[in-house]
Design an enzyme around this catalytic site. Structure first.
Site: not given
Length: 688
Positions: A407, A478
């Site tokens: 991520s 993100n």
């Protein structure tokens, strides 16, 4: 000279039938026979050119495996031009001989309205029909809301028009949306239907409405409005279907047309059309690259994410090999996958749980030697990932692709742990991976164009929305979400409470407030990232310790029963202890707290999101403003009806946006400034 028939036309030919000659009109406007001005003009011209006195009927069909795949959305921002679809339908209805729509592939939107204007509808088993206009913020504008209820009833029409769902042949026949299914050749079946005894003109607009109970109609209306999430088109669609039962046909058709054109000019339709074109741009394969064949995929890591990735590939028909670091974990993963497969089968998402599980094979790293792609889904630890990639590099074929589901971590550094960094990329799924549509395909520094093209094509094959990003902390989604979270934490330190922030953002249109999302994902995940970044954090930068305090108390969110909220009842409930922690931590730092309105909260957070988006565009992490929009809509609950953060911001007065960003930067302190390219980004976003 080519013998291929010309395209961008309507072909006309005569066929012999038992009762006389039949005219076959074939719409040929590749690739999907979209209902453009040119197509409508060609069809109207073909209809006007028929020698009707010598014909027993007309069959209308489409070339290239589609009837008419919908309107040409590229024309929606221009004024509607003649001939309009209602003009074509009027010509069909006034034709003295019956006209049969022979449907293969898609008959959607205006394409299905065209079929509804015919006297009968025959379809192949692979056909799909429907009126999906609400998905673009519209309602049918050429009689769909009047003619469809004549076939299926008022309540069912409300469900079909407000959901915009595409209906396959078997259900369409059951509902009455089509008259018959072709057994064999479609055109021969349409001609056979045309010459059946008693077959003649059947003009739907002239038929009486099929009766429904008031209770059924009310239930359908309330169900549609409950799901609408503020979509103007849903309310308008319900009203249009109901008008079709109370108004004369001509008046109902005129009212429907007015509403459709009005909605087309409105902000919600513009936002949804923007997202439609943004997705097309994002999923376009790199030119000149032949993607590699990928049929067998390895998954390393059998946790929730690894399981979801495995299901996503297996549901698309690929063979999946999955491994874990020990036998017990692998056994647990396979058990969880079997339970998930049973659930999918029970909900009708797959035909057979057993068939799905036959495609997911447990094993070791060594068993992945024949994989075309291996996706790493282990813990978010750089050393662990580098060690794994070194192992896989020695096991896999030279042409196999290595992808990490990280991520945040630097994929360039991970790739350098292999002998062939060109075959390494990121494939960042969103949890749950078999449900969430978004996938960030990360183009690392050494990733080859062929590997990138292969992963984009693969994502589309498994029905995901791939968005290409470059390497950077958090990539697109993100990275922006971190700015959102940071600003929300600033706000609670300054005086807001988690529930106030969540209610403000949900009121704006987000599917779930930030602090509820935070609890759902687990506070420990962001905590680990903060600890990883701590050595490089500038001591002058503002830092909110409140989330760290919660983590130190073991409040990691839903999984521990408490986080920003308490979950003893199963639902998020504000907790007095958290408010005490917030206030005490802020006071200890000398922060002067105040109250915030919902508008102030939304302004601060949206300013942070928009500004961060501009920064990552400047850094080249995202290629297009539209990529940012579809990532935040599909991965982070941003309201579709606003078209994404940059589309939304571009629609506002420029001075208002710049002032909000400047105010946000001032309140945030050291290190946060207005992006130098912000105005240019808003200019570009406004053109989309």
């Amino acid at each position: 000279m080519s013998n291929q028939p010309s395209q961008d036309t309507v072909h006309v030919e005569r066929r012999k039938a038992a009762t006389g000659d039949i005219a076959l009109l074939t719409i040929d406007f590749p690739p999907v026979n979209a209902g453009s001005t040119a197509m409508r003009a060609a069809l109207l011209s073909a209809l006007e050119g028929l020698d009707l006195e010598t014909l027993a009927g007309v069959v209308l069909t489409g070339a290239g495996g589609n009837f008419v795949g919908g309107a040409d959305i590229r024309e929606f921002d221009a004024p509607a031009r003649e001939p309009h679809l209602p003009d074509v339908l009027s010509k069909i209805e006034s034709c003295p001989v019956p006209v049969i729509a022979a449907i293969d592939g898609a008959a959607l939107g205006g394409g299905y309205e065209l079929a509804l204007g015919c006297d009968g509808r025959i379809a192949t088993p692979r056909a799909v029909v429907g009126l999906p206009e609400v998905t673009l913020g519209l309602i049918p504008g050429s009689g769909g809301t009047l003619r469809l209820p004549r076939l299926v009833g008022e309540a069912q029409a409300i469900e079909l028009v407000t959901s915009g769902r595409r209906v396959k042949t078997s259900e369409a026949l059951k509902l009455g949306m089509i008259d018959a299914v072709a057994d064999g050749d479609l055109i021969e079946a349409a001609i056979a239907h045309l010459v059946l005894p008693g077959t003649g003109k059947r003009i739907l607009r002239d038929l009486p409405a099929r009766p429904d109970t008031a209770e059924a109609v009310e239930a359908a209306e309330q169900a549609a409005l409950k799901k609408s999430r503020g979509a103007f088109a849903v309310r308008e669609a319900v009203d249009a279907v109901k008008r079709a039962h109370t108004m004369p046909a001509g008046e109902a058709l005129a009212a429907e047309r007015e509403a459709s054109l009005r909605l087309r000019r409105g902000p919600q339709s513009r936002a949804l059309r923007h997202l439609f074109f943004a997705e097309r741009a994002a999923t376009k394969l790199p030119e000149g690259e032949e993607p590699l064949a990928i049929d067998t995929v390895g998954i390393v890591g059998g946790g929730r994410m690894g399981q979801g990735i495995a299901l996503a590939f297996a549901q698309a028909g690929l063979t999946v090999r999955i491994s874990e670091r020990d036998a017990d974990l692998l056994k647990a993963a396979m058990s969880a996958l079997a339970d998930a497969a049973d659930g999918l089968a029970e909900r009708g998402r797959i035909a057979s749980a057993a068939d799905l599980m036959e495609r997911i094979l447990p094993g070791s790293l060594g068993d992945m030697a024949d994989c075309d792609l291996v996706v790493e889904a282990i813990i978010e630890d750089m050393d662990a990932k580098k060690a794994l990639f070194t192992q896989l590099d020695a096991i896999l074929r030279d042409d196999a692709i290595l992808a990490t589901n990280t991520s945040y971590l630097d994929i360039d550094e991970i790739a350098r742990a292999t002998k062939a960094p060109a075959r390494v990329a990121g494939l960042h799924f969103f949890n749950p991976a078999n449900v969430m549509r978004l996938v960030e395909v990360i183009d690392a520094e050494a990733t080859s164009p062929q590997v990138l093209a292969s992963l984009v094509k693969l994502a589309k094959r498994i029905r995901k929305l791939p968005v290409v990003a470059r390497v950077g902390e958090g990539f697109i989604g993100n990275r922006i979400f971190a700015a959102y979270r940071q600003q929300a934490e600033f706000l609670i330190e300054e005086g807001a409470l988690p529930l106030e922030v969540d209610e403000a953002m949900e009121g704006f249109g987000f599917a779930m407030g930030l602090f509820k999302v935070y609890d759902l994902a687990g506070l420990d995940i962001a905590w680990a990232r903060r600890k990883r970044l701590a050595p490089t954090r500038d001591p002058r930068a503002r830092y909110v310790e409140i989330p760290d305090v919660l983590c130190e108390l073991g409040r990691f969110g839903r999984k521990t029963g408490s986080g920003w909220y308490d979950y003893a009842s199963g639902k998020p409930v504000p907790y007095a202890e958290v408010e005490t922690i917030i206030v005490d931590t802020a006071v200890s730092k000398g922060v002067r707290r105040r109250t915030f309105t919902s508008d102030e909260i939304v302004s601060r957070i949206m300013a942070a999101i928009v500004n961060e988006a501009a920064l990552l565009l400047e850094e080249g992490i995202a290629a297009r403003a539209s990529d940012v929009d579809i990532v935040f809509v599909n991965g982070y609950g941003f309201p579709k009806l606003k078209g994404g953060p940059l589309h939304w911001a571009a629609s506002l007065p420029r001075a208002e946006v710049l002032a909000a960003v400047d105010a946000m930067a001032h309140a945030s302190g050291f290190g946060i400034e207005r992006a130098a390219n912000l105005e240019a980004v808003l200019d570009d976003a406004g053109k989309l």
